[in-house]
Design a protein around this motif. Sequence first.
Motif, PDB file in Angstrom:
ATOM      1  N   PRO A   9      10.632  41.324 -33.830  1.00 31.92           N
ATOM      2  CA  PRO A   9      10.609  42.405 -32.844  1.00 31.92           C
ATOM      3  C   PRO A   9      10.302  41.866 -31.450  1.00 31.92           C
ATOM      4  CG  PRO A   9       9.145  42.878 -34.691  1.00 31.92           C
ATOM      5  CD  PRO A   9       9.614  41.461 -34.846  1.00 31.92           C
ATOM      6  N   ALA A  10      10.866  42.505 -30.431  1.00 24.69           N
ATOM      7  CA  ALA A  10      10.667  42.031 -29.073  1.00 24.69           C
ATOM      8  C   ALA A  10       9.827  42.984 -28.231  1.00 24.69           C
ATOM      9  CB  ALA A  10      12.011  41.816 -28.398  1.00 24.69           C
ATOM     10  N   CYS A  11       9.939  44.269 -28.455  1.00 28.53           N
ATOM     11  CA  CYS A  11       9.241  45.262 -27.652  1.00 28.53           C
ATOM     12  C   CYS A  11       7.832  45.490 -28.191  1.00 28.53           C
ATOM     13  CB  CYS A  11       9.975  46.591 -27.686  1.00 28.53           C
ATOM     14  SG  CYS A  11      11.611  46.542 -26.965  1.00 28.53           S
ATOM     15  N   PRO A  12       6.887  45.745 -27.287  1.00 27.99           N
ATOM     16  CA  PRO A  12       5.534  46.059 -27.759  1.00 27.99           C
ATOM     17  C   PRO A  12       5.525  47.218 -28.758  1.00 27.99           C
ATOM     18  CG  PRO A  12       5.533  45.747 -25.390  1.00 27.99           C
ATOM     19  CD  PRO A  12       6.964  45.724 -25.828  1.00 27.99           C
ATOM     20  N   GLU A  13       6.382  48.204 -28.539  1.00 29.89           N
ATOM     21  CA  GLU A  13       6.433  49.354 -29.447  1.00 29.89           C
ATOM     22  C   GLU A  13       6.885  48.945 -30.850  1.00 29.89           C
ATOM     23  OE1 GLU A  13       8.018  49.215 -26.487  1.00 29.89           O
ATOM     24  OE2 GLU A  13       6.784  50.546 -25.272  1.00 29.89           O
ATOM     25  N   GLU A  14       7.858  48.042 -30.913  1.00 36.29           N
ATOM     26  CA  GLU A  14       8.339  47.570 -32.210  1.00 36.29           C
ATOM     27  C   GLU A  14       7.267  46.750 -32.926  1.00 36.29           C
ATOM     28  OE1 GLU A  14      11.789  45.421 -30.971  1.00 36.29           O
ATOM     29  OE2 GLU A  14      13.103  47.140 -31.245  1.00 36.29           O
ATOM     30  N   ILE A  15       6.576  45.915 -32.177  1.00 38.22           N
ATOM     31  CA  ILE A  15       5.522  45.092 -32.765  1.00 38.22           C
ATOM     32  C   ILE A  15       4.368  45.985 -33.219  1.00 38.22           C
ATOM     33  CG2 ILE A  15       3.918  43.191 -32.370  1.00 38.22           C
ATOM     34  CD1 ILE A  15       5.964  42.268 -30.150  1.00 38.22           C
ATOM     35  N   ASN A  16       4.022  46.984 -32.413  1.00 31.72           N
ATOM     36  CA  ASN A  16       2.979  47.925 -32.778  1.00 31.72           C
ATOM     37  C   ASN A  16       3.331  48.634 -34.081  1.00 31.72           C
ATOM     38  OD1 ASN A  16       0.570  49.432 -32.443  1.00 31.72           O
ATOM     39  ND2 ASN A  16       1.732  51.105 -31.561  1.00 31.72           N
ATOM     40  N   ARG A  43      -0.613  40.392 -33.878  1.00 30.93           N
ATOM     41  CA  ARG A  43      -1.422  40.800 -32.724  1.00 30.93           C
ATOM     42  C   ARG A  43      -1.150  39.903 -31.523  1.00 30.93           C
ATOM     43  NH1 ARG A  43      -7.125  40.215 -34.201  1.00 30.93           N
ATOM     44  NH2 ARG A  43      -6.809  38.148 -33.372  1.00 30.93           N
ATOM     45  N   THR A  44      -1.026  38.598 -31.755  1.00 29.33           N
ATOM     46  CA  THR A  44      -0.719  37.660 -30.681  1.00 29.33           C
ATOM     47  C   THR A  44       0.655  37.951 -30.087  1.00 29.33           C
ATOM     48  OG1 THR A  44      -2.113  35.965 -31.679  1.00 29.33           O
ATOM     49  CG2 THR A  44      -0.429  35.206 -30.122  1.00 29.33           C
ATOM     50  N   GLU A  45       1.623  38.248 -30.940  1.00 28.39           N
ATOM     51  CA  GLU A  45       2.967  38.594 -30.468  1.00 28.39           C
ATOM     52  C   GLU A  45       2.930  39.877 -29.635  1.00 28.39           C
ATOM     53  OE1 GLU A  45       7.445  39.423 -32.252  1.00 28.39           O
ATOM     54  OE2 GLU A  45       5.902  38.615 -33.580  1.00 28.39           O
ATOM     55  N   TRP A  46       2.153  40.860 -30.082  1.00 30.56           N
ATOM     56  CA  TRP A  46       2.039  42.120 -29.348  1.00 30.56           C
ATOM     57  C   TRP A  46       1.399  41.885 -27.979  1.00 30.56           C
ATOM     58  CZ3 TRP A  46      -2.213  44.904 -27.581  1.00 30.56           C
ATOM     59  CH2 TRP A  46      -1.914  46.186 -27.104  1.00 30.56           C
ATOM     60  N   LEU A  47       0.319  41.087 -27.952  1.00 29.11           N
ATOM     61  CA  LEU A  47      -0.339  40.799 -26.670  1.00 29.11           C
ATOM     62  C   LEU A  47       0.615  40.111 -25.701  1.00 29.11           C
ATOM     63  CD1 LEU A  47      -3.858  39.635 -27.885  1.00 29.11           C
ATOM     64  CD2 LEU A  47      -3.343  41.645 -26.488  1.00 29.11           C
ATOM     65  N   ALA A  48       1.393  39.157 -26.195  1.00 24.03           N
ATOM     66  CA  ALA A  48       2.361  38.471 -25.335  1.00 24.03           C
ATOM     67  C   ALA A  48       3.396  39.460 -24.804  1.00 24.03           C
ATOM     68  CB  ALA A  48       3.045  37.349 -26.107  1.00 24.03           C
ATOM     69  N   GLY A  52       4.182  40.959 -20.627  1.00 25.88           N
ATOM     70  CA  GLY A  52       5.438  40.667 -19.968  1.00 25.88           C
ATOM     71  C   GLY A  52       6.053  39.332 -20.318  1.00 25.88           C
ATOM     72  N   ARG A  53       5.490  38.634 -21.294  1.00 23.33           N
ATOM     73  CA  ARG A  53       6.066  37.345 -21.673  1.00 23.33           C
ATOM     74  C   ARG A  53       7.368  37.520 -22.434  1.00 23.33           C
ATOM     75  NH1 ARG A  53       0.429  34.944 -23.725  1.00 23.33           N
ATOM     76  NH2 ARG A  53      -0.541  34.771 -21.706  1.00 23.33           N
ATOM     77  N   VAL A  54       7.510  38.625 -23.136  1.00 21.95           N
ATOM     78  CA  VAL A  54       8.758  38.935 -23.809  1.00 21.95           C
ATOM     79  C   VAL A  54       9.417  39.993 -22.955  1.00 21.95           C
ATOM     80  CG1 VAL A  54       9.816  39.841 -25.901  1.00 21.95           C
ATOM     81  CG2 VAL A  54       7.777  38.396 -26.063  1.00 21.95           C
ATOM     82  N   ARG A  55      10.528  39.684 -22.339  1.00 19.93           N
ATOM     83  CA  ARG A  55      11.098  40.550 -21.322  1.00 19.93           C
ATOM     84  C   ARG A  55      12.145  41.514 -21.826  1.00 19.93           C
ATOM     85  NH1 ARG A  55      10.047  37.716 -16.083  1.00 19.93           N
ATOM     86  NH2 ARG A  55       8.917  35.903 -16.726  1.00 19.93           N
TER      87      ARG A  55
END
Length: 60
Positions: A9-16, A43-48, A52-55
């Motif tokens: 997943p790339a978006c914070p919403e998807e990771i959440n 959690r680390t992926e979500w924080l990134a 804005g690290r994942v655009r």
Amino acid sequence: MSHTRTAGPACPEEINHAIRSFLAARSSRALTGDERQEYARLRTEWLAATRGRVRYCTAA
């Protein structure tokens, strides 16, 4: 041209959503060591992603 991430997943919403699903599947019990590591990875992926690290989000 659409930009997407190829792995996971790339978006914070998807990771959440992935985190919530992961934890819901394990409700009412403690996480194992491997599960704690997977939660920490998510959690680390979500924080990134929220920093804005994942655009780019994957196409829905």
